[in-house]
Design a protein around this motif. Structure first.
Motif: not given
Length: 309
Positions: A202, A205, A208-209
């Motif tokens: 993914n 995600n 973004e993290e």
């Protein structure tokens, strides 16, 4: 060569046995099997290098240089160009002196990689190495997704004799980093090692993290030297190269740590990664103990591969 280096060299040599059987024996059979240097000779060499996971790009560069050297030096016998081949392989993998600046400066090191590559273990070993060099080290257990990642890291932190800051399972990794960065500043820590979650499937995600984590570090500790090291499992060969590329899309990679070099016939991947991605392999692991994680040395690696003492 120091005793520790000597010990590692013999372990490295032993660890590269499978790769040696895969690549070097093939190369030797080409050098012994051909009486003159022709297209077939180069084609056979090319096949063996690519099969040994040295990668198409690195192989082409190595052989192109070899062709030039054969011409320049008027070499007729295959055996006479073997030393050039070995040197060309080394040249594909040189690491700049600045690659280890983070060990000397106040640094924050994010360690990334998919689960199962030995990431948490590597963070523990690296902490032990840096502590052994007299550095003040703190570990951030920001892989809050994998069950037992924190416990495993805590064991390594105890073994290395360094403190660890962690969050409960499922908590926000960025908040762990926030706490760890502030603790590192308050305690005047030299190196903050951050274990991060290993998800690539993914990518959005993960991206973004990592952005969130980077923003926190930039805001809370702007002066720290930054490193993003990706841990790759050498036994996966070309797949490791693909992972490095994908992580390179989500993070600005500064180096690579190759684990499990002792369990693979695909050790040539160290050449491919460095040559193709222009990201230095900084450490390699050839076993379970802290001593089995060592700085990568191209000369030493190729000498061990070609069984030179």
């Amino acid at each position: 060569m120091s005793e520790e280096k000597k010990g590692f060299f013999s372990r490295l040599k032993e660890g590269l046995t499978k790769t040696r059987n895969n690549i070097v024996h093939g190369i030797d059979s080409v050098f012994n099997g051909f009486s003159n240097i022709d297209e077939d000779f180069y084609e056979e060499l090319e096949e063996i290098l690519i099969m040994g996971d040295i990668g198409v790009q690195a192989t082409e560069a190595i052989l192109e240089r070899l062709r030039e050297q054969v011409k320049e030096n008027h070499i007729k016998e295959p055996a006479d160009c073997k030393a050039f081949l070995i040197q060309n392989i080394k040249e594909q993998m040189q690491v700049q002196e600045t690659a280890y600046t983070f060990e000397e400066e106040q640094s924050i090191v994010l360690v990334i990689g998919v689960n199962g590559v030995g990431k948490t273990t590597t963070v523990g070993k690296l902490a032990g190495k840096l502590k052994g060099q007299g550095r003040r080290v703190l570990i951030a257990a920001a892989d809050t997704f994998r069950a037992a990642a924190g416990e495993q890291l805590s064991e390594w932190a105890n073994r290395a004799g360094v403190d660890m800051i962690g969050g409960s399972e499922g908590s926000d990794p960025a908040s762990v980093i926030f706490d760890a960065v502030n603790a590192a500043r308050a305690r005047n820590i030299d190196v903050l090692l951050c274990d991060t979650a290993g998800r690539l499937h993914n990518k959005k995600n993960l991206m973004e993290e990592l952005k969130k984590i980077n923003r926190i570090i930039d805001r809370e500790f702007p002066d720290a030297h930054r490193e993003n090291l990706v841990v790759l499992d050498a036994t996966t060969g070309q797949n490791a190269l693909q992972q490095a590329k994908e992580f390179g899309e989500v993070a600005d990679l500064t180096g690579i740590i190759l684990t499990k070099m002792d369990g693979t016939a695909k050790g040539g991947i160290a050449v491919a990664i460095q040559s193709q991605l222009q990201i230095p392999v900084k450490y390699i692991g050839v076993g379970e103990t802290i001593e089995d994680l060592q700085k990568f040395d191209a000369e030493q690696f190729v000498d061990a591969l070609f069984d030179k003492t």
